[in-house]
Write an enzyme that holds these catalytic residues in place. Sequence first.
Site: not given
Length: 154
Positions: A61, A65
């Site tokens: 994650y 990002k």
Amino acid sequence: MVLKKPFVNTTEAEYDSMSNINSKVAYFFIQEAGKKLNDNGKICTIVTSLLAAYTGFYSTYEGMKAPVEHFTRAASKEFGERGISVTAVAPGPMDTPFFYGQESDDAVAYHKSASALGGLTDIKDIAPLIEFLVSDGWWITGQTIFANGGYTTR
């Protein structure tokens, strides 16, 4: 998309899915916006305050990002001559169904306590910031704004 999982247990398929959803889509969204926006337009991406956190279990994650933050900076430089501002907003853990699906009760309690202002980020804390960035805040460009009540800083 969030995947909270130990680094060594992440499959290649999960990695690819996280990459497609959290990085690739953002890249081509910014690209299309750069092609289609009128001069003096605004682009605002959403990243995560975990970019400034020292934590485990969010490798894909956070990792997927991080490129969006760079895409934001690069686009701001490339699109700046047309007056287009490009910013990233990095909310802290948000009080939404998206958040709770990955977290245990203990983790939720920790995230609520980790913010200097207390509690989880509310969408009502983020929407006005984005509205500002795409209107009066147009002079801010190439920046990531950590809007998280003091959950993380950089």
